[in-house]
Design a protein around this motif. Sequence first.
Motif, PDB file in Angstrom:
ATOM      1  N   VAL A   1      25.254  23.156 -17.363  1.00 26.65           N
ATOM      2  CA  VAL A   1      25.003  21.830 -17.940  1.00 26.65           C
ATOM      3  C   VAL A   1      25.460  20.731 -16.984  1.00 26.65           C
ATOM      4  CG1 VAL A   1      25.562  20.269 -19.844  1.00 26.65           C
ATOM      5  CG2 VAL A   1      25.152  22.706 -20.300  1.00 26.65           C
ATOM      6  N   VAL A   2      26.639  20.890 -16.363  1.00 29.78           N
ATOM      7  CA  VAL A   2      27.130  19.892 -15.420  1.00 29.78           C
ATOM      8  C   VAL A   2      26.196  19.788 -14.221  1.00 29.78           C
ATOM      9  CG1 VAL A   2      29.017  19.250 -13.872  1.00 29.78           C
ATOM     10  CG2 VAL A   2      29.529  20.187 -16.126  1.00 29.78           C
ATOM     11  N   ALA A   3      25.755  20.939 -13.701  1.00 30.85           N
ATOM     12  CA  ALA A   3      24.861  20.946 -12.545  1.00 30.85           C
ATOM     13  C   ALA A   3      23.529  20.274 -12.872  1.00 30.85           C
ATOM     14  CB  ALA A   3      24.630  22.376 -12.076  1.00 30.85           C
ATOM     15  N   GLU A   4      23.023  20.498 -14.069  1.00 35.30           N
ATOM     16  CA  GLU A   4      21.741  19.906 -14.464  1.00 35.30           C
ATOM     17  C   GLU A   4      21.863  18.415 -14.734  1.00 35.30           C
ATOM     18  OE1 GLU A   4      20.810  22.355 -17.760  1.00 35.30           O
ATOM     19  OE2 GLU A   4      20.200  24.084 -16.547  1.00 35.30           O
TER      20      GLU A   4
ATOM     21  N   GLY B   1      27.823  12.979 -18.488  1.00 36.02           N
ATOM     22  CA  GLY B   1      26.540  13.400 -19.040  1.00 36.02           C
ATOM     23  C   GLY B   1      26.630  14.756 -19.693  1.00 36.02           C
ATOM     24  N   ALA B   2      27.366  15.670 -19.046  1.00 33.22           N
ATOM     25  CA  ALA B   2      27.544  16.998 -19.629  1.00 33.22           C
ATOM     26  C   ALA B   2      28.392  16.942 -20.885  1.00 33.22           C
ATOM     27  CB  ALA B   2      28.184  17.918 -18.597  1.00 33.22           C
TER      28      ALA B   2
ATOM     29  N   ILE C   1      35.996  19.577 -19.612  1.00 32.62           N
ATOM     30  CA  ILE C   1      34.944  20.195 -18.807  1.00 32.62           C
ATOM     31  C   ILE C   1      35.410  20.371 -17.368  1.00 32.62           C
ATOM     32  CG2 ILE C   1      32.624  19.847 -17.874  1.00 32.62           C
ATOM     33  CD1 ILE C   1      31.921  18.436 -20.489  1.00 32.62           C
ATOM     34  N   SER C   2      36.107  19.375 -16.852  1.00 33.69           N
ATOM     35  CA  SER C   2      36.632  19.461 -15.489  1.00 33.69           C
ATOM     36  C   SER C   2      37.593  20.638 -15.342  1.00 33.69           C
ATOM     37  CB  SER C   2      37.331  18.158 -15.114  1.00 33.69           C
ATOM     38  OG  SER C   2      37.831  18.217 -13.799  1.00 33.69           O
TER      39      SER C   2
ATOM     40  N   LYS D   1      30.423  15.651  -8.839  1.00 36.25           N
ATOM     41  CA  LYS D   1      29.606  16.735  -9.412  1.00 36.25           C
ATOM     42  C   LYS D   1      28.106  16.446  -9.342  1.00 36.25           C
ATOM     43  CE  LYS D   1      33.629  18.304 -10.672  1.00 36.25           C
ATOM     44  NZ  LYS D   1      34.350  19.244  -9.800  1.00 36.25           N
ATOM     45  N   SER D   2      27.711  15.630  -8.378  1.00 34.67           N
ATOM     46  CA  SER D   2      26.300  15.264  -8.285  1.00 34.67           C
ATOM     47  C   SER D   2      25.512  16.138  -7.321  1.00 34.67           C
ATOM     48  CB  SER D   2      26.167  13.796  -7.850  1.00 34.67           C
ATOM     49  OG  SER D   2      26.801  13.589  -6.588  1.00 34.67           O
TER      50      SER D   2
END
Length: 290
Positions: A13-16, A22-23, A34-35, A55-56
């Motif tokens: 989810v973070v990668a997307e 956003g995640a 999440i981090s 994380k972008s």
Amino acid sequence: MTVKLEMLRTFCVVAERGTLSGAAKILRRTPSAISMVLAQLEEHIGAPLFETDRKSRLTPLGLLVLEESQRATDVFDTSVEAIRRHAVSLVGIVRIAAVPSATIALLPEVIKLFRSTHPNVRIEISDVDSAAVRRRIQRDEADIGILSAQPGDALEGEQILCDDLGIVCSEGGPVHMAHLENKGQSDWSLLRHEPLVANPLCRLVNDPSVQELLASSTLEARNTTAILSFVRRNLGASILPYDAVRDQPDRVEFFVPTNPVTRRELRKIKQNKDRMSAPVAVFWSLLERC
């Protein structure tokens, strides 16, 4: 510490999304939580998955982990869904992937007969084209497949029926009027009078005019109901078997060109298993009876 599925799902989810915030909205967790999950995953792997703390952008390793994570979560979700389906229907389930014409013309009668002896068995039907039918059987996403084939092709499965393909057009439209002018002696070139609403069955017709129209067609549909709706609204003519149009509303005409007569088979296929479940075996036999 071992890698947990939830870590992989969070990473996906973070990668997307490209950001923790956003995640966080998707996962309904705080960015800091999440981090922490991502840090644990990277610690276990032993290398960073993101180029920066934002994380972008993924590292080369991150791209590989993303691909494997998506595969793992997809397999897990598929298994959970299969378990859910079987839990809903304790007496059994029959999963069918069928071409649209079979869904309309064949399956209602089979289901009616099947229900008379197995009223509580869950039936799931996927309305797809022949290529997708094969894929669903191969991937164990369906127990029984029903596909279209041309007689004489490399045959697979077992034949259920064989019928003529014909031209379906709007009543009073250019193709219909040309057919009447020819006093019923028609060939596939009549399709030139209107745009072709393409569908996979058109490829079974070995006629130059049909192949030319297929190459230039700007409208394609795979669902029989959609094709007939387009024809009825004068968007073009198409090619279907009679069984797919016999119970449809008015304002549609159907005729079989005599040059050349083209037939299609409906064939049933199944998984390469030693045994079927009892409900699947009953449904399989009823297909031949109907």
